[in-house]
Design a protein around this motif. Structure first.
Motif, PDB file in Angstrom:
ATOM      1  N   GLU A 103     108.053 106.208  55.328  1.00  8.84           N
ATOM      2  CA  GLU A 103     107.251 106.789  56.248  1.00  8.84           C
ATOM      3  C   GLU A 103     107.579 106.688  57.702  1.00  8.84           C
ATOM      4  O   GLU A 103     108.093 105.696  58.193  1.00  8.84           O
ATOM      5  CB  GLU A 103     105.750 106.216  55.980  1.00  8.84           C
ATOM      6  CG  GLU A 103     104.510 106.877  56.668  1.00  8.84           C
ATOM      7  CD  GLU A 103     104.276 108.396  56.226  1.00  8.84           C
ATOM      8  OE1 GLU A 103     105.248 109.256  56.428  1.00  8.84           O
ATOM      9  OE2 GLU A 103     103.138 108.814  55.784  1.00  8.84           O
ATOM     10  N   ASP A 104     107.183 107.893  58.563  1.00  4.45           N
ATOM     11  CA  ASP A 104     107.299 107.774  59.736  1.00  4.45           C
ATOM     12  C   ASP A 104     106.443 106.955  60.746  1.00  4.45           C
ATOM     13  O   ASP A 104     106.821 106.220  61.537  1.00  4.45           O
ATOM     14  CB  ASP A 104     107.515 109.218  60.437  1.00  4.45           C
ATOM     15  CG  ASP A 104     106.063 110.030  60.013  1.00  4.45           C
ATOM     16  OD1 ASP A 104     105.082 109.813  59.094  1.00  4.45           O
ATOM     17  OD2 ASP A 104     106.010 111.192  60.454  1.00  4.45           O
ATOM     18  N   ILE A 105     105.097 107.165  60.287  1.00  2.00           N
ATOM     19  CA  ILE A 105     104.188 106.485  60.990  1.00  2.00           C
ATOM     20  C   ILE A 105     102.837 106.003  60.368  1.00  2.00           C
ATOM     21  O   ILE A 105     102.575 106.827  59.386  1.00  2.00           O
ATOM     22  CB  ILE A 105     103.870 106.941  62.355  1.00  2.00           C
ATOM     23  CG1 ILE A 105     102.733 106.302  63.343  1.00  2.00           C
ATOM     24  CG2 ILE A 105     103.191 108.567  62.138  1.00  2.00           C
ATOM     25  CD1 ILE A 105     102.732 106.894  64.610  1.00  2.00           C
ATOM     26  N   ASP A 107      98.900 105.742  60.307  1.00  5.35           N
ATOM     27  CA  ASP A 107      97.757 105.996  61.444  1.00  5.35           C
ATOM     28  C   ASP A 107      96.536 105.281  60.840  1.00  5.35           C
ATOM     29  O   ASP A 107      96.228 104.042  60.861  1.00  5.35           O
ATOM     30  CB  ASP A 107      97.745 107.391  61.667  1.00  5.35           C
ATOM     31  CG  ASP A 107      96.884 107.624  62.935  1.00  5.35           C
ATOM     32  OD1 ASP A 107      96.824 107.352  64.007  1.00  5.35           O
ATOM     33  OD2 ASP A 107      95.879 108.537  62.694  1.00  5.35           O
ATOM     34  N   SER A 108      95.729 106.247  60.242  1.00  6.04           N
ATOM     35  CA  SER A 108      94.395 105.650  59.432  1.00  6.04           C
ATOM     36  C   SER A 108      94.795 104.705  58.317  1.00  6.04           C
ATOM     37  O   SER A 108      93.926 104.060  57.788  1.00  6.04           O
ATOM     38  CB  SER A 108      93.696 106.832  59.075  1.00  6.04           C
ATOM     39  OG  SER A 108      94.297 107.461  57.924  1.00  6.04           O
ATOM     40  N   GLY A 109      96.033 105.040  57.775  1.00  2.00           N
ATOM     41  CA  GLY A 109      96.545 104.163  56.676  1.00  2.00           C
ATOM     42  C   GLY A 109      96.176 105.115  55.227  1.00  2.00           C
ATOM     43  O   GLY A 109      96.436 104.379  54.228  1.00  2.00           O
ATOM     44  N   ARG A 110      95.538 106.181  55.438  1.00  2.00           N
ATOM     45  CA  ARG A 110      95.003 106.957  54.129  1.00  2.00           C
ATOM     46  C   ARG A 110      96.144 107.554  53.250  1.00  2.00           C
ATOM     47  O   ARG A 110      96.396 107.361  52.107  1.00  2.00           O
ATOM     48  CB  ARG A 110      94.054 107.892  54.529  1.00  2.00           C
ATOM     49  CG  ARG A 110      92.651 107.704  55.090  1.00  2.00           C
ATOM     50  CD  ARG A 110      91.928 108.858  55.491  1.00  2.00           C
ATOM     51  NE  ARG A 110      90.565 108.276  56.070  1.00  2.00           N
ATOM     52  CZ  ARG A 110      89.685 107.724  55.658  1.00  2.00           C
ATOM     53  NH1 ARG A 110      89.662 107.480  54.070  1.00  2.00           N
ATOM     54  NH2 ARG A 110      88.677 107.288  56.152  1.00  2.00           N
ATOM     55  N   THR A 111      97.075 108.027  53.903  1.00  3.74           N
ATOM     56  CA  THR A 111      98.289 108.446  53.217  1.00  3.74           C
ATOM     57  C   THR A 111      99.051 107.706  52.399  1.00  3.74           C
ATOM     58  O   THR A 111      99.206 107.590  51.098  1.00  3.74           O
ATOM     59  CB  THR A 111      99.386 109.073  54.335  1.00  3.74           C
ATOM     60  OG1 THR A 111      98.601 109.898  55.034  1.00  3.74           O
ATOM     61  CG2 THR A 111     100.650 110.084  53.511  1.00  3.74           C
ATOM     62  N   LYS A 135     100.451 102.157  63.741  1.00  2.66           N
ATOM     63  CA  LYS A 135      99.435 101.942  64.881  1.00  2.66           C
ATOM     64  C   LYS A 135      98.340 101.308  64.391  1.00  2.66           C
ATOM     65  O   LYS A 135      97.388 102.215  63.727  1.00  2.66           O
ATOM     66  CB  LYS A 135      98.966 103.651  65.384  1.00  2.66           C
ATOM     67  CG  LYS A 135     100.058 104.170  66.294  1.00  2.66           C
ATOM     68  CD  LYS A 135      99.419 105.329  66.855  1.00  2.66           C
ATOM     69  CE  LYS A 135      99.252 106.749  66.058  1.00  2.66           C
ATOM     70  NZ  LYS A 135      99.135 107.907  66.994  1.00  2.66           N
ATOM     71  N   PHE A 156      99.844 109.146  71.073  1.00  3.57           N
ATOM     72  CA  PHE A 156     100.305 110.337  70.109  1.00  3.57           C
ATOM     73  C   PHE A 156     101.851 110.380  70.521  1.00  3.57           C
ATOM     74  O   PHE A 156     101.908 110.530  71.752  1.00  3.57           O
ATOM     75  CB  PHE A 156      99.699 111.710  70.237  1.00  3.57           C
ATOM     76  CG  PHE A 156     100.195 112.707  69.409  1.00  3.57           C
ATOM     77  CD1 PHE A 156      99.538 112.412  67.898  1.00  3.57           C
ATOM     78  CD2 PHE A 156     101.179 113.549  69.490  1.00  3.57           C
ATOM     79  CE1 PHE A 156      99.950 113.350  67.143  1.00  3.57           C
ATOM     80  CE2 PHE A 156     101.425 114.108  68.354  1.00  3.57           C
ATOM     81  CZ  PHE A 156     100.830 114.133  67.129  1.00  3.57           C
ATOM     82  N   VAL A 157     102.701 109.911  69.635  1.00  6.71           N
ATOM     83  CA  VAL A 157     104.048 110.100  69.777  1.00  6.71           C
ATOM     84  C   VAL A 157     104.877 111.218  69.133  1.00  6.71           C
ATOM     85  O   VAL A 157     104.423 111.430  67.928  1.00  6.71           O
ATOM     86  CB  VAL A 157     104.758 108.542  69.486  1.00  6.71           C
ATOM     87  CG1 VAL A 157     104.115 107.590  70.146  1.00  6.71           C
ATOM     88  CG2 VAL A 157     104.533 108.314  68.030  1.00  6.71           C
ATOM     89  N   LEU A 162     108.986 112.847  64.243  1.00  9.64           N
ATOM     90  CA  LEU A 162     107.673 113.124  64.398  1.00  9.64           C
ATOM     91  C   LEU A 162     107.447 114.412  65.304  1.00  9.64           C
ATOM     92  O   LEU A 162     108.313 114.598  66.190  1.00  9.64           O
ATOM     93  CB  LEU A 162     107.159 111.764  65.126  1.00  9.64           C
ATOM     94  CG  LEU A 162     106.737 110.638  64.293  1.00  9.64           C
ATOM     95  CD1 LEU A 162     107.871 109.435  64.888  1.00  9.64           C
ATOM     96  CD2 LEU A 162     105.219 110.279  64.003  1.00  9.64           C
TER      97      LEU A 162
HETATM   98  P1  IMP Z   1      97.542 108.318  57.911  1.00 12.25           P
HETATM   99  O1  IMP Z   1      98.092 106.817  58.155  1.00 12.25           O
HETATM  100  O2  IMP Z   1      97.120 108.619  56.710  1.00 12.25           O
HETATM  101  O3  IMP Z   1      96.478 108.567  59.058  1.00 12.25           O
HETATM  102  O4  IMP Z   1      98.636 109.494  58.453  1.00 12.25           O
HETATM  103  C1  IMP Z   1      99.938 109.331  58.929  1.00 12.25           C
HETATM  104  C2  IMP Z   1     100.664 110.671  59.233  1.00 12.25           C
HETATM  105  O5  IMP Z   1      99.718 111.386  60.491  1.00 12.25           O
HETATM  106  C3  IMP Z   1     101.926 110.514  59.589  1.00 12.25           C
HETATM  107  O6  IMP Z   1     102.704 110.660  58.510  1.00 12.25           O
HETATM  108  C4  IMP Z   1     102.052 111.875  60.634  1.00 12.25           C
HETATM  109  O7  IMP Z   1     102.206 112.796  60.029  1.00 12.25           O
HETATM  110  C5  IMP Z   1     100.709 111.809  61.369  1.00 12.25           C
HETATM  111  N1  IMP Z   1     100.528 111.008  62.732  1.00 12.25           N
HETATM  112  C6  IMP Z   1      99.721 110.072  62.846  1.00 12.25           C
HETATM  113  N2  IMP Z   1     100.132 109.693  64.193  1.00 12.25           N
HETATM  114  C7  IMP Z   1     100.857 110.321  64.698  1.00 12.25           C
HETATM  115  C8  IMP Z   1     101.581 110.599  66.045  1.00 12.25           C
HETATM  116  O8  IMP Z   1     101.422 109.859  66.876  1.00 12.25           O
HETATM  117  N3  IMP Z   1     102.437 111.575  66.136  1.00 12.25           N
HETATM  118  C9  IMP Z   1     102.724 112.471  65.215  1.00 12.25           C
HETATM  119  N4  IMP Z   1     102.398 112.198  63.851  1.00 12.25           N
HETATM  120  C10 IMP Z   1     101.499 111.367  63.863  1.00 12.25           C
END
Ligand code: IMP
Ligand code: MG
Length: 184
Positions: A103-105, A107-111, A135, A156-157, A162
């Protein structure tokens, strides 16, 4: 090095990424060396494609690769933690497979929490996760990756895969966008 005009500053440089990709690939080599199952690197499209490409070049044990594409339902308004699967993983060999999600990043952790659960229920022998960026301040569901490149602040990066509005993926570093790009 020429900085893209829309980038405020570089958060993670090309050299730092390279060093970290080597560190993580050595950890993966070590951790899976004695597994009797096949190792599948599962790239989550599109943001992880650059990280995946670099990582797989440095891993020396045998790996297979595959791809999934998912989209989150508008995060904070949803509590189900479910994601929309756009491209599924259709393989019959999952009981013989150790999956490492790339995974690239986070964020919420949901994916990732959804995907780990989904692939476990599909019968994978094991499911672990590897992210370039994390994050932790943004977490809505508890989630800790098995491999992590960099813990970053709540910014936001873009770059190194990304995007913002499908742009900036090809930048070789991870950078913070200038605020005026959002308000154009
Ligand atoms: P989450 O952890 O389910 O909220 O989602 C993670 C996904 O949100 C990542 O795979 C990205 O596609 C997108 N995302 C979250 N933060 C960023 C950011 O800072 N830049 C670009 N995409 C982001
Ligand atoms: Mg993504």
């Amino acid at each position: 090095m020429i900085l893209n005009n829309d980038i405020e500053r570089i958060l993670v440089s090309e050299a730092e990424i390279e060093e970290t990709v080597k560190r993580i690939s050595a950890e993966i080599d070590r951790d899976y060396a004695n597994s009797t199952k096949k190792l599948l690197l599962l790239c989550i499209l599109k943001g992880s494609v650059v990280f995946m490409g670099d990582l797989m070049k440095h891993i020396t044990i045998p790996v297979e690769i595959d791809f999934m594409k998912v989209s989150s339902y508008g995060a904070s308004t949803k509590t189900s933690g479910s994601v929309n699967i756009i491209l599924d993983l259709l393989r019959k060999d999952l009981p013989d497979t150790d999956i490492l999600i790339i995974e690239d990043i986070i964020d919420s952790g949901r994916t990732l929490s959804y995907l780990v659960n989904y692939l476990t229920l599909k019968g994978a022998h094991s499911v672990r996760t590897c992210t370039l960026l994390d994050k932790p301040e943004r977490r809505e569901v508890e989630f800790t990756p098995d491999y992590c490149g960099f813990t970053i602040p709540d910014e936001f990066v873009v770059g190194y895969g990304l995007d913002y509005a499908e742009q900036y993926r090809a930048l070789p570093y991870v950078g913070i966008l200038k605020p005026n790009v959002y308000t154009k």
